[in-house]
Motif scaffolding. Structure first.
Motif, mmCIF file in Angstrom:
data_model
loop_
_atom_site.group_PDB
_atom_site.id
_atom_site.type_symbol
_atom_site.label_atom_id
_atom_site.label_comp_id
_atom_site.label_asym_id
_atom_site.label_seq_id
_atom_site.Cartn_x
_atom_site.Cartn_y
_atom_site.Cartn_z
ATOM 1 N N PRO A 97 50.972 27.907 27.604
ATOM 2 C CA PRO A 97 51.192 29.130 26.936
ATOM 3 C C PRO A 97 52.429 30.320 27.657
ATOM 4 O O PRO A 97 52.654 30.011 28.909
ATOM 5 C CB PRO A 97 49.803 29.911 27.395
ATOM 6 N N LEU A 98 53.056 30.706 27.026
ATOM 7 C CA LEU A 98 54.238 31.407 27.333
ATOM 8 C C LEU A 98 53.737 32.465 28.441
ATOM 9 O O LEU A 98 54.500 32.556 29.691
ATOM 10 C CB LEU A 98 54.923 32.247 26.276
ATOM 11 N N ARG A 99 52.793 33.309 28.503
ATOM 12 C CA ARG A 99 52.137 34.027 29.524
ATOM 13 C C ARG A 99 52.183 33.378 30.649
ATOM 14 O O ARG A 99 52.598 33.884 32.135
ATOM 15 C CB ARG A 99 51.045 34.659 28.918
ATOM 16 N N ASP A 100 51.599 32.032 30.767
ATOM 17 C CA ASP A 100 51.192 31.403 32.036
ATOM 18 C C ASP A 100 52.797 30.898 32.556
ATOM 19 O O ASP A 100 53.026 30.902 33.827
ATOM 20 C CB ASP A 100 50.351 30.268 31.631
ATOM 21 N N GLN A 101 53.700 30.361 31.687
ATOM 22 C CA GLN A 101 55.121 30.026 32.263
ATOM 23 C C GLN A 101 55.726 31.239 32.886
ATOM 24 O O GLN A 101 56.517 30.979 33.794
ATOM 25 C CB GLN A 101 55.678 29.622 30.892
ATOM 26 N N LEU A 102 55.590 32.345 32.162
ATOM 27 C CA LEU A 102 56.214 33.567 32.748
ATOM 28 C C LEU A 102 55.765 33.910 34.233
ATOM 29 O O LEU A 102 56.248 34.316 35.029
ATOM 30 C CB LEU A 102 56.165 34.642 31.930
ATOM 31 N N LYS A 103 54.265 33.761 34.262
ATOM 32 C CA LYS A 103 53.648 34.146 35.353
ATOM 33 C C LYS A 103 54.055 32.883 36.643
ATOM 34 O O LYS A 103 54.431 33.446 37.936
ATOM 35 C CB LYS A 103 52.251 34.205 35.487
ATOM 36 N N LEU A 104 54.225 31.725 36.369
ATOM 37 C CA LEU A 104 54.646 30.907 37.282
ATOM 38 C C LEU A 104 55.942 31.025 37.450
ATOM 39 O O LEU A 104 56.405 30.953 38.875
ATOM 40 C CB LEU A 104 54.281 29.250 36.511
ATOM 41 N N ASP A 105 56.881 31.456 36.740
ATOM 42 C CA ASP A 105 58.266 31.570 36.961
ATOM 43 C C ASP A 105 58.392 32.744 37.925
ATOM 44 O O ASP A 105 59.036 32.641 38.918
ATOM 45 C CB ASP A 105 59.222 32.013 35.741
ATOM 46 N N ALA A 106 57.796 33.835 37.585
ATOM 47 C CA ALA A 106 57.721 34.844 38.495
ATOM 48 C C ALA A 106 57.218 34.609 39.900
ATOM 49 O O ALA A 106 57.923 35.032 41.006
ATOM 50 C CB ALA A 106 57.090 36.041 38.007
ATOM 51 N N LEU A 107 56.258 33.906 40.242
ATOM 52 C CA LEU A 107 55.584 33.317 41.602
ATOM 53 C C LEU A 107 56.684 32.640 42.074
ATOM 54 O O LEU A 107 57.139 32.737 43.339
ATOM 55 C CB LEU A 107 54.156 32.818 41.426
ATOM 56 N N LEU A 108 57.069 31.311 41.403
ATOM 57 C CA LEU A 108 58.301 30.564 42.071
ATOM 58 C C LEU A 108 59.474 31.512 42.678
ATOM 59 O O LEU A 108 60.028 31.039 43.317
ATOM 60 C CB LEU A 108 58.531 29.567 41.312
ATOM 61 N N ARG A 109 60.147 32.354 41.824
ATOM 62 C CA ARG A 109 61.166 33.286 42.158
ATOM 63 C C ARG A 109 60.968 34.096 43.219
ATOM 64 O O ARG A 109 61.849 34.398 43.934
ATOM 65 C CB ARG A 109 61.787 33.830 40.611
#
Length: 113
Positions: A97-109
């Motif tokens: 899901p896009l929401r989960d991808q964005l949250k993962l991206d934010a955490l990793l960044r």
């Protein structure tokens, strides 16, 4: 698990997310398993995110987000350097899901240096 270098990269993410209190707000109410698959070596990992913690565990279904690619690209993605992360992100496949991808991206960044 498997590849020592990728193991250490994933453990770095676990430590970084766990040590940054401001990331708890991003993870609040977010209970997800992120599968990481090094397709060239057949290695599979699972990062489990919850409101309380993040942990690197054995692969466990269901996987909510799947990150797959060559081991070297995954190591670059989880290595902690933001510019390298941005380049490596283009070389891996991220499904979920896009929401989960964005949250993962934010955490990793936010765990990058």
């Amino acid at each position: 698990m498997g590849s020592g270098h990728l193991d250490s990269m994933l453990n770095r993410v676990v430590v970084q997310v766990g040590s940054k209190r401001h990331l708890k707000g991003i993870m609040a109410g977010w209970e997800r398993r992120v599968g990481i698959e090094a397709v060239d070596e057949g290695l599979r990992y699972c990062l489990h995110f919850s409101s309380e913690e993040v942990a690197c565990r054995e692969w466990l279904e269901p996987i909510h987000v799947l990150v797959s690619g060559q081991r070297q690209d995954l190591e670059r993605m989880f290595g902690g350097d933001e510019l390298v992360y941005l380049g490596a992100r283009q070389s891996v496949s991220i499904k979920g899901p896009l929401r989960d991808q964005l949250k993962l991206d934010a955490l990793l960044r936010l765990t990058c240096q």
